[in-house]
Each structure stands twice: as structure tokens, then as C-alpha cells.
Design an enzyme around this catalytic site. Structure first.
Site, PDB file in Angstrom:
ATOM      1  N   LYS A   1     -82.327 -80.029 -21.064  1.00 19.17           N
ATOM      2  CA  LYS A   1     -82.014 -79.158 -22.197  1.00 19.17           C
ATOM      3  C   LYS A   1     -83.302 -78.886 -22.962  1.00 19.17           C
ATOM      4  O   LYS A   1     -84.254 -79.669 -22.892  1.00 19.17           O
ATOM      5  CB  LYS A   1     -80.998 -79.824 -23.135  1.00 19.17           C
ATOM      6  CG  LYS A   1     -80.199 -78.838 -23.976  1.00 19.17           C
ATOM      7  CD  LYS A   1     -79.112 -78.135 -23.180  1.00 19.17           C
ATOM      8  CE  LYS A   1     -78.299 -77.178 -24.043  1.00 19.17           C
ATOM      9  NZ  LYS A   1     -77.153 -76.625 -23.312  1.00 19.17           N
TER      10      LYS A   1
ATOM     11  N   ASP B   1     -78.337 -70.650 -24.628  1.00 17.04           N
ATOM     12  CA  ASP B   1     -77.485 -71.521 -25.429  1.00 17.04           C
ATOM     13  C   ASP B   1     -77.387 -70.837 -26.790  1.00 17.04           C
ATOM     14  O   ASP B   1     -77.625 -69.624 -26.895  1.00 17.04           O
ATOM     15  CB  ASP B   1     -78.092 -72.935 -25.526  1.00 17.04           C
ATOM     16  CG  ASP B   1     -77.102 -73.974 -26.070  1.00 17.04           C
ATOM     17  OD1 ASP B   1     -76.221 -74.397 -25.309  1.00 17.04           O
ATOM     18  OD2 ASP B   1     -77.193 -74.335 -27.257  1.00 17.04           O
TER      19      ASP B   1
END
Length: 450
Positions: free
Chosen positions: A129, A169
Site C-alpha cells: 500500500k 484508492d
């Protein structure tokens, strides 16, 4: 919750010591480790090999400066991050988040969760991430382009189609992915599937935009059918958020026979007893990039309320939290239970606090945790990687069918694991165990030095 296993208690104490004050990361680690109690008892080989000691530590954590110039000619400085958490089953895979709340703890929590989520899809993807504390709200296209180019100038040193494949995201949509991909291609002089969520004209996949919201509903539908012989048909649904995930969850829930009556943003929420008019929401959020309060001005009979947390006071059968982490607490969970909710599934990452999850489980509410229920986005990103690798594109219907199959399989993997390890129907435990075991066995096979 105290650990029964002395080994797991020791592992968690070590994580606390190494990551002081990182509340989000510690919360995610504690939830997973608590679920692994029966695995530790059944698999002493994993303890001996230190698999859990290793899996809670990222293989690599990168932090860097992002300098860019705003429209007034002033130099601005942000922090960039990438957590390359685990590559045991494939290249690191996970989104990039642009939001003021981004910090080391948030990125580590998201990267850690991504390990198990990606494992559950059945696709060969490791967990990672990244992101930055840059806030795209209120910025011009030029400012966002200059930020994205500066961000990718550093990030490109650490990623690649067979190494680490970021995606979008919060704060990172098609516009931002396009700017980043263009800069990567310019710097590396190669056209590869290094980012997913790309535009359809340069390697993107059909159904990627809809994937997380659609996948959430496919998972929830299977959970309703298999655990309670229920469906979306005739059910009242409350969905928090009004971004990509919430919009397409609304669309699919409606197609499956539900009536979505509420959406929210960070300022407040709307309630429409007649069912949300999605065309109006898309115009406001996707075209105008305006606040959800505009909906009440345009749709007669609808209401807008300040304060986004009030959305959980609305009576509903199904709740789908799709906004952000820890948006639904124990008291709000009690309100939902009191109002008759039968199912909750997480579209955002860790939107329910541990207290909220406990309330749902104690009251027999079906609960789909994020790492299982919202895996549709990364699953379709994996399908985009496959299409890029073979230089081919599937139709929308083909991708949607594969997505549906993956989400159904995720439910059954989670449910079956919960049953095997003595907690039938506890999908939090089941998802954690099912996701963990695949990665753990791969780590064992690759040796301790890994």
C-alpha cells in the site's frame, strides 16, 4: 481482548514496541493475531519457523519527500509512502491513497490488510500500500499533475509490473493514475502494466471502476443466501460514503432488489425514503465534484443532515459502510441492531471499530469484514494485470462474471475456514485464517531467510 496464546501475546508486544503510537496498524494486527489462536494451536510448524513474527513486519517500508510547485509558483512539500509488506505469493499489490490523514500507521495498516485480502482472491498478488498526505481537494488539474509527476519520480525506483503494482484508492482515480502512468513511462521508457485502474485507451480493464462496489454486493448477496436464506430483494439499505465504492454498491444493491435510502460524505448525509436517485449523485460527485448536500436541493422529498455519523441512526436491513476506517463505533452498531439490521458488510477498509464488530457478532448480525467483502477492487486489478500481460482485453461481461465468481469463492473460503476452526459463521476469523494460511505456506516453502 487478551491473547490465550503466549506466543501471539509475545508477537503483539513486539509489534507494539516497534510501532509506538501507530493506532491503526496496531488495531489491524491485533484483529488478525486474535483470529489466529486456533491456527497456532494446530500448526506448531508455523510458530517454529517464525512465520507470524515475519508477516507482521513489512519486507520494505519506503518514505520519501515529494516537492511540487503550486499555481502561484510556491514550492509545496508532502510525504510519500510505500509499504511493500509481503511478496510470498506474488508481486506487491495495493492502492495509493492521497489524503491528509495518510501517515506511516495508516499505510502499514492498509498494507498489512492487503496481504490477506489479496490472498483471498486466489490471484497471485502480494500485499502492499502507499500514498501521500497530499490533499487533492481544491487543487487544480495542473497542481495535481505536478504533484503526481513528482511523486512518481521517486516511486518509479521501487515498482514494476513484476515487482510492485500500485492502484488507486481514496483521492486517486483515473486522472491521478493517468498522470502517474505517464510519468513512469517517460522515466522508464517502457509501456508495462505497472499501475492498475488505467484508462481504457491505455491498458485499463472494463468493470474496474465498478468492481469494489459490485464485489461488495456480490459477497453480501452470497452471505445473505448461504447464512440466512435471504437476499437484497425488498431490503432497505444504508451505504455510507459517496465515492466510487458507495456509488457502485448503490447501483448493484438496487439491481439486486434492495432500496438504498442514504449516502454520506465527510460533512453530512442524505436520506431519501423513496430510494437514492443515482444519476443525481453521479452528477454531483463524479462530474461536479461537489458536496452530497446538493442532492437535497435537487431531489424533492429528500433530506440532508449535518454530521456524517448520524447515518447509522437510519432504520435499515443491510448496512454497507463504504467511507473510511473506524467510521462506525460500538454505540452506532447498537443503534443499527436496535433498528433491526440483519447484515453488515464493509466496503471501506476497517470501517467498523473492534467494539462495533463485537456488537454485531454478539447479536447474530451477519458481518462481512473488509478484507473479504471489499476485495473486488483488487481482484479486478489482478484481472487487469492478467490482461496487460497477454496484451488482450476482456469484455465487461467477462470481467464482471470473473469478479462475481471470485467474491462468491471468497465468502465460501472464509465461511469454510470459520467452520473448520470451530467458529462457524465468524467471517472475521474465517477470512483472516483463510488468507493467512496460503501466505504462510508459501513463506514456509521459500525458507527462513525469506
Amino acid at each position: 481482548m487478551a491473547f490465550k496464546s503466549e506466543y501471539l501475546a509475545k508477537v503483539y508486544a513486539s509489534v507494539e514496541k516497534r510501532n509506538p503510537g501507530e493506532a491503526e496498524f496496531l488495531q489491524a494486527v491485533k484483529e488478525v493475531l486474535t483470529s489466529l489462536e486456533p491456527v497456532v494451536a494446530a500448526r506448531p510448524d508455523l510458530v517454529k519457523a517464525g512465520v507470524i513474527d515475519r508477516i507482521v513486519e513489512p519486507e520494505r517500508f519506503i518514505q520519501f519527500r515529494v516537492s511540487w510547485v503550486d499555481d502561484n509558483g510556491n514550492v509545496q512539500v508532502n510525504r510519500g509512502f510505500r509499504a511493500q509488506f509481503n511478496s510470498a505469493i506474488g508481486p506487491y499489490k495495493g492502492g495509493l491513497r492521497l489524503h491528509p490523514s495518510v501517515c506511516a500507521s495508516v499505510i502499514k495498516f492498509l498494507g498489512f490488510e492487503q496481504i490477506f485480502k489479496n490472498s483471498l482472491t486466489g490471484l497471485p498478488m502480494g500485499g502492499g500500500k502507499g500514498g501521500s498526505d497530499f490533499d487533492p481537494k481544491g487543487k487544480s488539474d495542473g497542481e495535481i499533475m505536478r504533484f503526481c509527476q513528482s511523486f512518481m519520480t521517486e516511486l518509479c525506483k521501487h515498482i514494476g509490473a513484476d515487482t510492485d503494482v500500485p492502484a488507486g484508492d481514496i483521492g486517486v482515480g483515473g486522472r491521478e493514475i493517468g498522470f502517474m502512468f505517464g510519468q513512469y513511462k517517460r522515466l522508464r521508457n517502457e509501456f508495462t502494466g505497472v499501475l492498475t485502474g488505467k484508462g481504457l485507451t491505455y491498458g485499463g480493464s472494463l468493470a474496474r471502476t465498478e468492481a469494489t462496489g459490485y464485489g461488495l454486493c456480490y459477497f453480501t448477496s452470497e452471505m445473505l443466501k448461504c447464512m440466512k436464506n435471504e437476499s437484497f430483494k425488498g431490503k432497505t439499505v444504508v451505504i455510507s460514503g459517496s465515492g466510487n465504492v458507495a456509488i457502485y454498491a448503490t447501483q448493484k444493491a438496487t439491481e439486486l432488489g434492495g432500496k438504498v435510502v442514504a449516502l454520506s460524505d465527510s460533512n453530512g448525509y442524505i436520506y431519501d425514503k423513496n430510494g437514492i436517485n443515482l444519476d443525481v449523485v453521479k452528477q454531483i460527485k463524479e462530474v461536479e465534484r461537489a458536496r452530497i448536500s446538493e442532492y437535497a436541493k435537487r431531489v424533492p422529498g429528500s433530506e440532508y443532515h449535518e454530521g456524517c455519523r448520524g447515518i447509522w441512526s437510519i432504520k435499515c436491513d443491510i448496512a454497507l459502510p463504504c467511507a473510511t476506517q473506524n467510521e462506525l463505533n460500538g454505540d452506532e452498531a447498537q443503534m443499527l441492531v436496535k433498528n433491526g439490521v440483519i447484515a453488515v458488510a464493509e466496503g471501506a477498509n476497517m470501517p467498523s471499530t473492534p467494539e462495533a464488530v463485537e456488537v454485531f457478532q454478539k447479536n447474530g448480525v451477519m458481518f462481512g469484514p473488509a478484507k473479504a467483502a471489499n476485495a473486488g477492487g483488487v481482484a479486478t486489478s489482478g484481472l487487469e494485470m492478467s490482461q496487460n500481460s497477454i496484451r488482450y482485453s476482456w469484455t465487461f461481461e467477462e470481467v464482471d462474471k470473473k469478479l462475481n465468481d471470485i467474491m462468491v469463492n471468497i465468502f465460501h473460503s472464509s465461511y469454510d475456514a470459520s467452520k473448520k476452526f470451530g467458529s462457524e459463521g465468524d467471517l472475521v476469523m474465517g477470512a483472516n485464517i483463510a488468507g493467512f494460511l496460503k501466505v504462510a505456506d508459501a513463506m514456509l516453502a521459500q525458507g527462513i531467510a525469506y
